[in-house]
Structure formats: structure tokens, C-alpha cells
Design an enzyme around this catalytic site. Structure first.
Site, mmCIF file in Angstrom:
data_model
loop_
_atom_site.group_PDB
_atom_site.id
_atom_site.type_symbol
_atom_site.label_atom_id
_atom_site.label_comp_id
_atom_site.label_asym_id
_atom_site.label_seq_id
_atom_site.Cartn_x
_atom_site.Cartn_y
_atom_site.Cartn_z
ATOM 1 N N ASP A 196 0.882 -1.158 0.000
ATOM 2 C CA ASP A 196 0.000 0.000 0.000
ATOM 3 C C ASP A 196 0.931 1.222 0.000
ATOM 4 O O ASP A 196 2.116 1.107 0.334
ATOM 5 C CB ASP A 196 -0.870 -0.039 1.260
ATOM 6 C CG ASP A 196 -1.666 1.231 1.459
ATOM 7 O OD1 ASP A 196 -2.268 1.710 0.479
ATOM 8 O OD2 ASP A 196 -1.674 1.768 2.598
ATOM 9 N N LEU A 197 0.416 2.380 -0.395
ATOM 10 C CA LEU A 197 1.256 3.587 -0.431
ATOM 11 C C LEU A 197 1.019 4.499 0.788
ATOM 12 O O LEU A 197 1.894 4.653 1.640
ATOM 13 C CB LEU A 197 0.981 4.365 -1.730
ATOM 14 C CG LEU A 197 1.647 5.739 -1.847
ATOM 15 C CD1 LEU A 197 3.163 5.616 -1.895
ATOM 16 C CD2 LEU A 197 1.137 6.478 -3.088
ATOM 17 N N ASP A 198 -0.182 5.083 0.837
ATOM 18 C CA ASP A 198 -0.486 6.097 1.851
ATOM 19 C C ASP A 198 -0.463 5.501 3.260
ATOM 20 O O ASP A 198 -1.279 4.635 3.579
ATOM 21 C CB ASP A 198 -1.878 6.706 1.595
ATOM 22 C CG ASP A 198 -1.957 7.437 0.265
ATOM 23 O OD1 ASP A 198 -0.980 8.105 -0.104
ATOM 24 O OD2 ASP A 198 -3.007 7.339 -0.413
ATOM 25 N N LYS A 258 -10.807 -1.100 -2.054
ATOM 26 C CA LYS A 258 -10.613 -1.868 -0.812
ATOM 27 C C LYS A 258 -11.836 -1.635 0.074
ATOM 28 O O LYS A 258 -12.351 -0.527 0.068
ATOM 29 C CB LYS A 258 -9.344 -1.387 -0.094
ATOM 30 C CG LYS A 258 -8.073 -1.526 -0.936
ATOM 31 C CD LYS A 258 -6.902 -0.777 -0.297
ATOM 32 C CE LYS A 258 -5.708 -0.748 -1.227
ATOM 33 N NZ LYS A 258 -4.548 0.004 -0.697
ATOM 34 N N GLU A 303 -0.115 -3.216 4.633
ATOM 35 C CA GLU A 303 -1.170 -2.210 4.735
ATOM 36 C C GLU A 303 -1.200 -1.523 6.097
ATOM 37 O O GLU A 303 -0.771 -2.108 7.100
ATOM 38 C CB GLU A 303 -2.540 -2.908 4.567
ATOM 39 C CG GLU A 303 -3.084 -2.913 3.165
ATOM 40 C CD GLU A 303 -3.629 -1.559 2.734
ATOM 41 O OE1 GLU A 303 -3.698 -0.635 3.566
ATOM 42 O OE2 GLU A 303 -3.988 -1.427 1.550
ATOM 43 N N ASP A 304 -1.753 -0.302 6.131
ATOM 44 C CA ASP A 304 -1.978 0.381 7.406
ATOM 45 C C ASP A 304 -3.467 0.585 7.668
ATOM 46 O O ASP A 304 -3.834 1.171 8.684
ATOM 47 C CB ASP A 304 -1.287 1.760 7.418
ATOM 48 C CG ASP A 304 -1.980 2.739 6.495
ATOM 49 O OD1 ASP A 304 -2.347 2.325 5.365
ATOM 50 O OD2 ASP A 304 -2.180 3.897 6.878
ATOM 51 N N LYS A 314 -9.343 5.287 5.964
ATOM 52 C CA LYS A 314 -8.046 4.866 5.422
ATOM 53 C C LYS A 314 -8.240 3.756 4.396
ATOM 54 O O LYS A 314 -8.954 2.786 4.651
ATOM 55 C CB LYS A 314 -7.116 4.407 6.547
ATOM 56 C CG LYS A 314 -6.559 5.565 7.351
ATOM 57 C CD LYS A 314 -5.480 5.098 8.315
ATOM 58 C CE LYS A 314 -4.864 6.288 9.039
ATOM 59 N NZ LYS A 314 -3.960 5.840 10.108
ATOM 60 N N SER A 356 -2.392 0.866 -4.694
ATOM 61 C CA SER A 356 -2.853 2.063 -3.999
ATOM 62 C C SER A 356 -4.224 2.503 -4.487
ATOM 63 O O SER A 356 -4.474 2.557 -5.693
ATOM 64 C CB SER A 356 -1.867 3.215 -4.214
ATOM 65 O OG SER A 356 -2.406 4.401 -3.668
ATOM 66 N N ALA A 357 -5.085 2.838 -3.532
ATOM 67 C CA ALA A 357 -6.430 3.325 -3.865
ATOM 68 C C ALA A 357 -6.400 4.767 -4.358
ATOM 69 O O ALA A 357 -7.425 5.323 -4.736
ATOM 70 C CB ALA A 357 -7.313 3.224 -2.629
ATOM 71 N N THR A 404 1.453 10.107 3.840
ATOM 72 C CA THR A 404 0.387 10.854 3.164
ATOM 73 C C THR A 404 -0.972 10.602 3.814
ATOM 74 O O THR A 404 -1.908 11.369 3.563
ATOM 75 C CB THR A 404 0.333 10.479 1.673
ATOM 76 O OG1 THR A 404 0.700 9.110 1.556
ATOM 77 C CG2 THR A 404 1.251 11.344 0.834
HETATM 78 C C1 BG6 Z 1 -5.963 5.732 -0.177
HETATM 79 C C2 BG6 Z 1 -6.013 6.524 1.112
HETATM 80 O O1 BG6 Z 1 -4.664 5.264 -0.388
HETATM 81 O O2 BG6 Z 1 -6.356 6.536 -1.293
HETATM 82 C C3 BG6 Z 1 -7.383 7.152 1.282
HETATM 83 O O3 BG6 Z 1 -5.733 5.662 2.190
HETATM 84 C C4 BG6 Z 1 -7.754 7.974 0.045
HETATM 85 O O4 BG6 Z 1 -7.365 7.978 2.422
HETATM 86 C C5 BG6 Z 1 -7.665 7.089 -1.202
HETATM 87 O O5 BG6 Z 1 -9.073 8.488 0.167
HETATM 88 C C6 BG6 Z 1 -7.982 7.852 -2.488
HETATM 89 O O6 BG6 Z 1 -6.970 8.794 -2.722
HETATM 90 P P1 BG6 Z 1 -7.067 9.929 -3.837
HETATM 91 O O7 BG6 Z 1 -5.675 10.529 -3.848
HETATM 92 O O8 BG6 Z 1 -7.394 9.260 -5.142
HETATM 93 O O9 BG6 Z 1 -8.110 10.885 -3.404
HETATM 94 MG MG MG Z 2 -2.815 3.198 3.537
#
Ligand code: BG6
Ligand code: MG
Length: 227
Positions: A12-14, A150, A174-175, A48, A119-120, A20
Site C-alpha cells: 500500500d502507499l499512503d 478496498k 497495509e496500514d 483509510k 494504492s487506492a 500521506t
Molecule cells: C488511499 C487513502 O490510499 O487513497 C485514502 O488511504 C484515500 O485515504 C484514497 O481516500 C484515495 O486517494 P485519492 O488521492 O485518489 O483521493
Molecule cells: Mg494506507
């Protein structure tokens, strides 16, 4: 490589690679306060890993009665939150990699194990480039490439497919609770970064990224396969 060995890591990224998750929190908090909707860290935990529009809907439904917006207004609100977020991520540099992450990426790569990103976030590529770590990833799957966010396993299964790996020999990191559920539903070994309470469903847990190390993850992976 024997089939029982770990063949791929999917990150996962964020909140795992860089903090982030904090910027998403600040951007949603700003938007929620402008809408007079209470917003705190406990509620933020439930967002998240959740897509931009699904997060917005959760925030609006957090109060009763939920404020009514047209589809166009919802799109504007989501875009407004993204503007706040994008402003915050401009300042990211390679210094913003969370502790232990680059050492781990390098170690995995040196062992000849493939690495994917799931990453989402639609801003994932921007963040990865700012961090200067694109070179570590064999495959990157972001929100733009999948239909179901997710906790649906689609993003992890897509990454495994692109990496050419059987999910049973993939490790996901993942977090987010939604992310751990996605990894588990994909049939992968789930590594959670967070508190015992947040990471209840993880197969292996650390308090912070500085504790992530390949040998320990591999031992836990083998232990689970044996049991
Ligand atoms: C996920 C985050 O990685 O991405 C979420 O954990 C976030 O908090 C989601 O809402 C979507 O991100 P973005 O940048 O497309 O708005
Ligand atoms: Mg995350």
C-alpha cells in the site's frame, strides 16, 4: 524458486511508504469543517484505504440527517478535497519515506522477489515520483485501473496477476483495516502497520514501519503456512 517461498510483495502507499495518510486526514478535516461536519482521528481511521468518493459519502453520512447533494455537487466537493490534498503533497521529497521502507524495498529486490504497489489513490504515481522510488516497483496498480475499491480484493489480485504471482505466495503490507481485509480476501499473507486494535485481522503486525524487516516477515509467513 520453490512454490512455497514468497514470490512477491505488494505495498500500500499512503501510510505505509510515506505519511500521506496524515495529508488525507488534514484535507478531509478541512472539507468536513467547511461543511460543519464533526471530524476526528478516530473517524478518519474508517476512511483509510477507502476511495475518494466513498470517503466523501462516509463523511456526509456521519451526521443525521445526511446533507443532500446532487451528483455534480458531490463531484465538486471531492475535487475540492483533492485540491487541498494535492497542495499538501507538492512538498514531498525522498526524505519523506517512512523509516525502514527503502531498506526493505532494496532487500526484497536484492533477493530477486518482485514488488508491486496497490494504492487506492489516483495521486499514487505523483507521490511515488516525488519520493524517487519508482525504480523499485515491477508493477503499479492504482485506483484508475480497478472497479472495486478496498476492502474488495480486486486491487491486490490485479497486482498479483500483473506480477505473475500466485496470491498464496504474495505478501501485502497495509496500514488500513479496509486494506488488510482486501489482502486477506485475496488469499495473501497480510502484514499490518498499526495498533493491535486497528490490525486485528493481520497475519503479522508491527507498530511502525521501522520494525518491518524481511527475515521476520518471512518467518511469520512460513509459520502460518505450516500451521
Ligand atoms: C488511499 C487513502 O490510499 O487513497 C485514502 O488511504 C484515500 O485515504 C484514497 O481516500 C484515495 O486517494 P485519492 O488521492 O485518489 O483521493
Ligand atoms: Mg494506507
Amino acid at each position: 524458486m520453490a512454490a512455497s517461498q514468497i514470490q512477491a510483495f505488494i505495498f500500500d502507499l499512503d501510510g505505509v511508504i510515506t505519511d500521506t495518510a496524515e495529508y488525507h486526514y488534514l484535507a478531509w478535516k478541512k472539507l468536513a469543517e467547511e461543511l460543519n461536519i464533526p471530524f476526528d482521528r478516530a473517524f478518519n481511521e474508517t476512511l483509510k484505504g477507502v476511495s475518494r468518493m466513498d470517503s466523501l459519502m462516509k463523511i456526509l453520512n456521519h451526521v443525521e440527517p445526511a446533507p443532500a447533494f446532487s451528483a455534480e455537487e458531490l463531484a465538486h466537493l471531492a475535487a475540492r478535497k483533492n485540491r487541498y490534498y494535492v497542495e499538501l503533497i507538492q512538498q514531498i521529497t525522498p526524505q519523506d519515506l517512512l523509516p525502514g521502507i527503502e531498506v526493505l524495498l532494496k532487500d526484497i529486490k536484492d533477493r530477486g522477489i518482485r514488488i508491486g504497489l496497490a494504492s487506492a489513490s489516483k495521486n499514487a504515481m505523483f507521490v511515488i515520483n516525488k519520493l524517487g522510488i519508482a525504480c523499485y516497483f515491477d508493477e503499479i496498480v492504482d485506483a484508475a485501473q480497478i472497479k472495486n475499491g478496498k476492502p474488495d480484493p480486486e486491487i491486490f489480485l490485479t497486482a498479483a496477476k500483473q506480477l505473475g504471482s500466485d496470491p498464496a505466495v504474495c505478501v501485502g503490507i497495509e496500514d488500513a483495516e479496509a486494506g488488510i481485509r482486501a489482502i486477506k480476501s485475496a488469499g495473501m499473507f497480510a502484514v499490518g502497520v498499526g495498533t493491535p486494535d486497528q490490525m486485528q485481522e493481520a497475519d503479522y503486525r508491527v507498530n511502525g514501519t521501522a520494525e518491518l524487516a524481511y527475515p521476520q516477515i518471512e518467518s511469520a509467513f512460513f509459520l502460518k503456512r505450516k500451521g
